[in-house]
Design an enzyme around this catalytic site. Structure first.
Site, PDB file in Angstrom:
ATOM      1  N   ARG A   1      -3.283  39.209 143.896  1.00 21.37           N
ATOM      2  CA  ARG A   1      -2.343  38.445 143.074  1.00 21.37           C
ATOM      3  C   ARG A   1      -1.616  39.345 142.083  1.00 21.37           C
ATOM      4  O   ARG A   1      -2.219  40.196 141.447  1.00 21.37           O
ATOM      5  CB  ARG A   1      -3.103  37.356 142.324  1.00 21.37           C
ATOM      6  CG  ARG A   1      -2.232  36.517 141.393  1.00 21.37           C
ATOM      7  CD  ARG A   1      -3.011  35.355 140.811  1.00 21.37           C
ATOM      8  NE  ARG A   1      -4.129  35.781 139.980  1.00 21.37           N
ATOM      9  CZ  ARG A   1      -5.068  34.953 139.514  1.00 21.37           C
ATOM     10  NH1 ARG A   1      -5.031  33.677 139.808  1.00 21.37           N
ATOM     11  NH2 ARG A   1      -6.044  35.416 138.772  1.00 21.37           N
TER      12      ARG A   1
ATOM     13  N   ASP B   1      -6.502  27.647 129.885  1.00 23.89           N
ATOM     14  CA  ASP B   1      -6.815  28.899 130.592  1.00 23.89           C
ATOM     15  C   ASP B   1      -5.917  29.100 131.801  1.00 23.89           C
ATOM     16  O   ASP B   1      -5.929  30.170 132.412  1.00 23.89           O
ATOM     17  CB  ASP B   1      -8.296  28.933 131.011  1.00 23.89           C
ATOM     18  CG  ASP B   1      -8.707  27.687 131.789  1.00 23.89           C
ATOM     19  OD1 ASP B   1      -8.542  26.581 131.249  1.00 23.89           O
ATOM     20  OD2 ASP B   1      -9.172  27.825 132.929  1.00 23.89           O
TER      21      ASP B   1
ATOM     22  N   ASP C   1      -2.445  29.593 139.098  1.00 24.78           N
ATOM     23  CA  ASP C   1      -3.515  28.688 139.496  1.00 24.78           C
ATOM     24  C   ASP C   1      -3.020  27.488 140.281  1.00 24.78           C
ATOM     25  O   ASP C   1      -2.902  26.378 139.777  1.00 24.78           O
ATOM     26  CB  ASP C   1      -4.324  28.239 138.267  1.00 24.78           C
ATOM     27  CG  ASP C   1      -5.785  28.565 138.480  1.00 24.78           C
ATOM     28  OD1 ASP C   1      -6.299  28.169 139.535  1.00 24.78           O
ATOM     29  OD2 ASP C   1      -6.389  29.220 137.623  1.00 24.78           O
TER      30      ASP C   1
HETATM   31  P1  AMP Z   1      -9.987  27.517 137.739  1.00 26.64           P
HETATM   32  O1  AMP Z   1     -10.376  26.092 137.925  1.00 26.64           O
HETATM   33  O2  AMP Z   1      -9.734  28.229 139.045  1.00 26.64           O
HETATM   34  O3  AMP Z   1      -8.907  27.706 136.749  1.00 26.64           O
HETATM   35  O4  AMP Z   1     -11.294  28.226 137.145  1.00 26.64           O
HETATM   36  C1  AMP Z   1     -11.877  27.862 135.943  1.00 26.64           C
HETATM   37  C2  AMP Z   1     -13.045  28.780 135.638  1.00 26.64           C
HETATM   38  O5  AMP Z   1     -14.045  28.682 136.662  1.00 26.64           O
HETATM   39  C3  AMP Z   1     -12.684  30.255 135.592  1.00 26.64           C
HETATM   40  O6  AMP Z   1     -13.492  30.875 134.637  1.00 26.64           O
HETATM   41  C4  AMP Z   1     -13.020  30.740 136.981  1.00 26.64           C
HETATM   42  O7  AMP Z   1     -13.281  32.116 137.020  1.00 26.64           O
HETATM   43  C5  AMP Z   1     -14.261  29.930 137.283  1.00 26.64           C
HETATM   44  N1  AMP Z   1     -14.463  29.745 138.714  1.00 26.64           N
HETATM   45  C6  AMP Z   1     -13.770  28.915 139.535  1.00 26.64           C
HETATM   46  N2  AMP Z   1     -14.222  28.997 140.798  1.00 26.64           N
HETATM   47  C7  AMP Z   1     -15.233  29.900 140.796  1.00 26.64           C
HETATM   48  C8  AMP Z   1     -16.109  30.420 141.784  1.00 26.64           C
HETATM   49  N3  AMP Z   1     -16.047  30.034 143.049  1.00 26.64           N
HETATM   50  N4  AMP Z   1     -17.017  31.349 141.397  1.00 26.64           N
HETATM   51  C9  AMP Z   1     -17.095  31.743 140.125  1.00 26.64           C
HETATM   52  N5  AMP Z   1     -16.306  31.291 139.144  1.00 26.64           N
HETATM   53  C10 AMP Z   1     -15.380  30.378 139.474  1.00 26.64           C
HETATM   54 MG    MG Z   2      -7.777  29.271 136.291  1.00 23.86          MG
END
Ligand code: AMP
Ligand code: MG
Length: 461
Positions: free
Chosen positions: A155, A231, A241
């Site tokens: 990315r 975030d 995202d």
């Molecule tokens: P997101 O919903 O993708 O914005 O992620 C929110 C938080 O969850 C961030 O800190 C991501 O790094 C963490 N996160 C999401 N999916 C995973 C995963 N499969 N393994 C580890 N961390 C995750």
């Molecule tokens: Mg995110």
């Protein structure tokens, strides 16, 4: 040439240093040659030996989480393009970090391809976005509700610093870190502002302008982000995202696709008020930099945020006015725009094609559409250019190709389940010119048939 990420020179509280993992063993399933050219790449080396997981916090659906961070991503390098602009490289789905919490640190090929497809169309529409340089296969299975092939997304973003990055340090009372972060954003993203009297206020105002611009662009194409947590709001004003996002088909201002957004917090028409909420959070983190006096800093923030609505409305009016072919929208045009949106909603018309085929509205048999069309024709008659020119120009404002949910899902399914990447590549080819009619892609213009409709986009990313 890939550079080591500048972020890795910051104090250790900003990240977790990771052992460099080589990714050369992962087969490249998709390579974005156009983007590689823009970055000035001469080979396919996109990572350095310095790799870090960035720390951040964030408000998720309004609730503060003091530590989130790169749980399945890492910053591995950066590029400087021919104009001297820096671009960071992240690998998403590259394994666990100390921020992974209960997650596996992995990404599914399905989610990575979805992000590739939607973000490339966004880019071609002229909407600021993070982009995908490459999709790498991992050969490993990822378990969500079902088993999926695993993938890594390479990315690219101007900067991955989020509102949540500022919150991480603000919630720990670390004003020195807030200053380092703000100075980096100024230097990297807004170098023209460093001469301003109150540079940190200028930074905040610039971020507010960029985010207003971004959300207005989303509204103009019917884009629903789906997870506008702090975030997931970048200081650079790029879209990031692409989880449960979607382009809506039939117009409905309260439309939600995310299966986890039960309250409709991130519905289409709520996005302006949510971005203001996220900007308020950012402003609160910057208070100690606005002024040494807490009272004065608070007043500065309130005064600035008080301009949000006027700035937003002006951008919304000119942008939506442009979609109707108005050379210069006046405040009285808001009614004309709103009335058209109400008609789209009433007749459950496709948002994209409703605007694209504006001139055909006159042929409608419905009385209210015809009446609206007469008002509209009379209004664009005030343009300096001819009516024909106005109608022609509309095809450069209102796109024909958007990543329709049923098409995206079918293409992902072919790739992830049958190892057939042809439908993904075909969609990408159509999305390269989203305004241009093409006999090759007639089937990709059409809304989903009732039986093809996708009402929820998956969140198991
Ligand atoms: P997101 O919903 O993708 O914005 O992620 C929110 C938080 O969850 C961030 O800190 C991501 O790094 C963490 N996160 C999401 N999916 C995973 C995963 N499969 N393994 C580890 N961390 C995750
Ligand atoms: Mg995110």
């Amino acid at each position: 040439m890939v550079l080591t990420p500048r972020y890795a020179d910051f104090p250790e509280t900003f990240f977790e240093k990771l052992d460099a993992v080589e990714f050369s063993q992962n087969p490249i399933l998709h390579w974005n040659e156009a983007l590689a050219k823009e970055l000035g790449m001469t080979d396919r080396l996109f990572y350095s030996s310095v790799q870090v997981a960035q720390a951040y916090a964030g408000h998720q659906f309004g609730h503060f989480v003091p530590q989130l961070g790169d749980g399945r991503a890492r910053l591995v390098g950066e590029f400087q393009d021919s104009q001297g602009r820096l671009f960071e490289v992240h690998l998403k789905g590259s394994g666990p970090t100390k921020f992974s919490r209960r997650g596996d640190g992995l990404a599914t090929l399905d989610a990575v391809l979805r992000e590739l497809l939607v973000s490339e169309d966004m880019h071609a529409l002229g909407i600021p976005t993070t982009r995908t340089l490459a999709v790498l296969g991992t050969g490993k299975k990822v378990i969500r509700e079902n088993e999926h092939p695993g993938a890594i997304q390479v990315r690219i973003a101007k900067s991955h610093v989020r509102v949540g990055t500022f919150e991480y340090f603000a919630s720990r009372g670390n004003t020195a870190a807030i200053k380092i972060l703000a100075d980096e954003m100024l230097e990297r993203l807004f170098p023209q502002l460093t001469i301003e009297a109150n540079v940190y206020l200028a930074l905040f105002e610039a971020v507010m302008e960029k985010q207003i611009q971004l959300v207005c662009r989303w509204l103009q194409v019917g884009f629903i982000h789906g997870v506008m947590n702090t975030d997931n709001t970048l200081i650079s004003g790029e879209t990031i995202d692409y989880g449960p996002c979607a382009f809506m088909e039939e117009y409905d201002p309260l439309k939600v696709f995310s299966s986890i957004d039960h309250q409709g917090r991130y519905a289409y028409a709520r996005q302006p008020q949510i971005i203001k909420w996220n900007l308020t959070v950012l402003g609160q983190c910057l208070l100690p930099l606005f002024s040494e006096s807490q009272d004065e800093a608070t007043q500065i923030l309130q005064r600035t945020l008080a301009n949000f609505e006027d700035q937003f409305d002006a951008k919304w009016l000119s942008g939506m006015g442009r979609k109707l072919g108005l050379e210069e929208a006046k405040s009285s045009d808001a009614v004309l725009i709103q009335d058209f949106l109400s008609l789209l909603q009433k007749y459950e018309m496709d948002f994209t094609l409703g605007f694209r085929n504006l001139s055909e509205q006159i042929e409608h048999k419905e009385k209210d559409l015809k009446e609206w069309s007469i008002r509209w024709k009379s209004r664009i008659g005030e343009n300096k250019k001819t009516l024909q020119q106005t109608l022609n120009d509309l095809n450069f404002t209102n796109p024909l190709f958007i990543p329709r949910n049923h098409l995206v899902e079918a293409a992902i399914k072919a790739a992830a389940q049958k190892n057939n990447f042809a439908p993904v590549e075909r969609l990408l080819a159509a999305f390269k010119n989203p305004f241009q009619n093409s006999t090759d892609f007639v089937d990709l213009q059409l809304p989903a048939k009732p039986e093809e409709r996708v009402q929820a986009t998956f969140c198991g990313t």
